[in-house]
Design a protein around this motif. Structure first.
Motif, mmCIF file in Angstrom:
data_model
loop_
_atom_site.group_PDB
_atom_site.id
_atom_site.type_symbol
_atom_site.label_atom_id
_atom_site.label_comp_id
_atom_site.label_asym_id
_atom_site.label_seq_id
_atom_site.Cartn_x
_atom_site.Cartn_y
_atom_site.Cartn_z
ATOM 1 N N ARG A 11 0.821 -1.217 0.000
ATOM 2 C CA ARG A 11 0.000 0.000 0.000
ATOM 3 C C ARG A 11 0.853 1.265 0.000
ATOM 4 O O ARG A 11 0.345 2.361 -0.252
ATOM 5 C CB ARG A 11 -0.904 0.007 1.245
ATOM 6 N N LEU A 12 2.154 1.137 0.258
ATOM 7 C CA LEU A 12 3.015 2.307 0.444
ATOM 8 C C LEU A 12 3.445 2.929 -0.887
ATOM 9 O O LEU A 12 3.956 2.237 -1.763
ATOM 10 C CB LEU A 12 4.276 1.910 1.236
ATOM 11 N N PRO A 13 3.262 4.244 -1.058
ATOM 12 C CA PRO A 13 3.881 4.945 -2.195
ATOM 13 C C PRO A 13 5.375 5.100 -1.920
ATOM 14 O O PRO A 13 5.788 5.264 -0.772
ATOM 15 C CB PRO A 13 3.166 6.299 -2.196
ATOM 16 N N LEU A 14 6.184 5.042 -2.969
ATOM 17 C CA LEU A 14 7.628 5.020 -2.799
ATOM 18 C C LEU A 14 8.281 6.283 -3.366
ATOM 19 O O LEU A 14 7.805 6.863 -4.338
ATOM 20 C CB LEU A 14 8.217 3.792 -3.490
ATOM 21 N N CYS A 15 9.382 6.682 -2.743
ATOM 22 C CA CYS A 15 10.126 7.852 -3.187
ATOM 23 C C CYS A 15 11.487 7.496 -3.770
ATOM 24 O O CYS A 15 12.225 8.367 -4.202
ATOM 25 C CB CYS A 15 10.341 8.819 -2.022
ATOM 26 N N SER A 16 11.831 6.241 -3.766
ATOM 27 C CA SER A 16 13.117 5.815 -4.294
ATOM 28 C C SER A 16 13.013 4.363 -4.740
ATOM 29 O O SER A 16 12.051 3.660 -4.385
ATOM 30 C CB SER A 16 14.207 5.966 -3.225
ATOM 31 N N VAL A 17 13.993 3.932 -5.523
ATOM 32 C CA VAL A 17 13.994 2.543 -6.003
ATOM 33 C C VAL A 17 15.298 1.832 -5.650
ATOM 34 O O VAL A 17 15.561 0.730 -6.125
ATOM 35 C CB VAL A 17 13.777 2.485 -7.531
ATOM 36 N N ASP A 18 16.110 2.435 -4.810
ATOM 37 C CA ASP A 18 17.415 1.863 -4.457
ATOM 38 C C ASP A 18 17.307 1.038 -3.177
ATOM 39 O O ASP A 18 17.033 1.583 -2.103
ATOM 40 C CB ASP A 18 18.457 2.969 -4.274
ATOM 41 N N ILE A 19 17.553 -0.262 -3.293
ATOM 42 C CA ILE A 19 17.534 -1.174 -2.142
ATOM 43 C C ILE A 19 18.976 -1.518 -1.789
ATOM 44 O O ILE A 19 19.744 -1.960 -2.646
ATOM 45 C CB ILE A 19 16.732 -2.450 -2.465
ATOM 46 N N ASP A 20 19.350 -1.304 -0.518
ATOM 47 C CA ASP A 20 20.742 -1.483 -0.119
ATOM 48 C C ASP A 20 21.073 -2.938 0.225
ATOM 49 O O ASP A 20 21.869 -3.214 1.124
ATOM 50 C CB ASP A 20 21.071 -0.567 1.075
#
Length: 310
Positions: free
Chosen positions: A166-175
Motif C-alpha cells: 500500500r506504500l507509495p515510494l520515493c526511491s527505487v534503491d535497495i541497499d
C-alpha cells in the motif's frame, strides 16, 4: 518529500551490495550454483527417505520433513535471482518480483520459527513424558500442527505484504542484493506506523515462541541428566535442533538489527555475509546435521541407496 512512485506504476528496484568483478563472476556463479544444487539435493534426499520408509512415519520425522520442504522454498526464492544477477550483471528487479521474493523469504522465516517451536515441544514430550508420547503426539496431531504452522505463517506474511504494497515510494534503491520487507518500507514517502506496529506485534509473537522453546529445553535438560539413556537421546535428537535454532536466530537477529540501525557504508562484507547466512546455511546444513545424528535416517538412506544401485 514528494512521492515519485505509487504501486500502480511499473517500478523497477535497483539492488545494491553485490560487488562482483568481471574476472571472478564465473567463479562466484559456479560456487553459488553448487550450493543451490546441494541444498536441493540434501533436502529432497531427506524428504524422500522419510516418506518412502514406513518406519520413519513418526511425528518427529514429519516435522523434520516440513523443515526440509521449507528449506527448498527458501533456496528457490533466493538462489535463482542472485545467480541471474551474477551471470548477466543484472542488479534490478520488478516491483511484483520484489514483493514475490519478500513473500517467500519471509514465509520461510516465519515457518522456520514456528516449526522449530513445534519441534521443541515434540522433543519435550518425547523426553519428559516418554510413556505418554504416542498418546499426546499422535500422527493426526502432528499433521494438524504442520498445517497450523503453514496457515499462521501464510496469514502473517499476507498481512505484511498488504501493508508494504500500500506504500507509495520515493526511491527505487535497495541497499541489499535481494529484496527484504524493511528495505522496501524504508523507501516509503508516507507514515509507516502500521508497518512498524505489525513488526512489533509479530516480533513479540515470535519472542514468545523463543520463551516456549527455552522453557521446553530447561525441562528437557533436567530430564536428560537423570539417566545415560536420556543424555544419549538428547545428543541424538535435541542437539541438532539446538544447533539449527541457535544459528538461525543469531544470524536473523543480526540482519534485522543491522538493517534498522546499522550503517550502509561500514562492514559491507560482514553485512553481506550475515544478510544471507540465515538463507543459505540452515537449508543446506539442516538435512545434513539431522541425517548424520539420527541413526534411523542414516540407516534407511543407506538401504535406499543400496536398492537403487542394484
Amino acid at each position: 518529500m514528494t512521492t515519485l512512485f505509487n504501486s500502480s506504476q511499473e517500478i523497477v528496484f535497483v539492488l545494491h551490495g553485490l560487488n562482483v568483478t568481471q574476472t571472478n563472476r564465473h567463479i562466484y556463479f559456479v560456487f553459488i550454483l553448487v550450493l543451490y544444487l546441494f541444498t536441493i539435493f540434501w533436502n529432497l534426499t531427506l524428504i524422500f527417505t522419510i516418506f518412502l520408509e514406513k518406519m520413519l512415519h513418526d511425528p518427529m520425522y514429519f516435522f523434520l520433513c516440513n523443515l526440509c520442504i521449507n528449506g527448498i522454498i527458501c533456496a528457490s526464492s533466493f538462489y535463482p535471482k542472485i545467480l541471474n544477477d551474477i551471470l548477466f550483471d543484472s542488479h534490478v528487479i520488478t516491483y511484483i518480483g520484489c514483493l514475490t521474493q519478500i513473500f517467500f523469504i519471509y514465509l520461510y522465516i516465519y515457518c522456520e520459527f514456528t516449526n522449530l517451536t513445534v519441534m521443541a515441544y515434540d522433543r519435550y514430550v518425547a523426553i519428559c513424558k516418554p510413556l505418554h508420547y504416542h498418546c499426546i503426539m499422535t500422527i493426526r496431531k502432528a499433521w494438524s500442527l504442520i498445517l497450523l504452522t503453514w496457515l499462521f505463517s501464510l496469514l502473517e506474511m499476507t498481512i505484511g505484504i498488504v501493508l508494504t504494497a500500500r506504500l507509495p515510494l520515493c526511491s527505487v534503491d535497495i541497499d541489499k542484493f535481494y529484496c527484504s520487507n524493511w528495505a522496501v518500507v524504508k523507501l516509503s514517502c508516507v507514515d509507516t506506523t502500521p508497518n512498524n506496529l505489525y513488526g512489533f506485534i509479530f516480533t513479540s509473537y515470535h519472542f514468545s515462541q523463543m520463551i516456549l522453546i527455552l522453557i521446553s529445553y530447561v525441562n528437557i535438560i533436567k530430564a536428560s541428566l537423570r539417566s545415560q539413556a536420556g543424555r544419549r537421546k538428547f545428543m541424538q535428537t535435541c542437539l541438532p535442533h539446538l544447533i539449527t535454532l541457535t544459528n538461525f536466530v543469531i544470524s536473523l537477529l543480526f540482519d534485522v538489527m543491522y538493517a534498522r540501525y546499522g550503517s550502509n557504508t561500514s562492514l559491507l562484507a560482514l553485512r553481506n555475509i550475515m544478510a544471507v547466512e540465515f538463507l543459505v546455511v540452515p537449508p543446506l546444513l539442516n538435512p545434513i546435521i539431522y541425517g548424520m545424528n539420527l541413526s534411523q535416517i542414516r540407516n534407511r538412506a543407506r538401504k535406499i541407496k543400496v536398492v537403487a544401485l542394484r
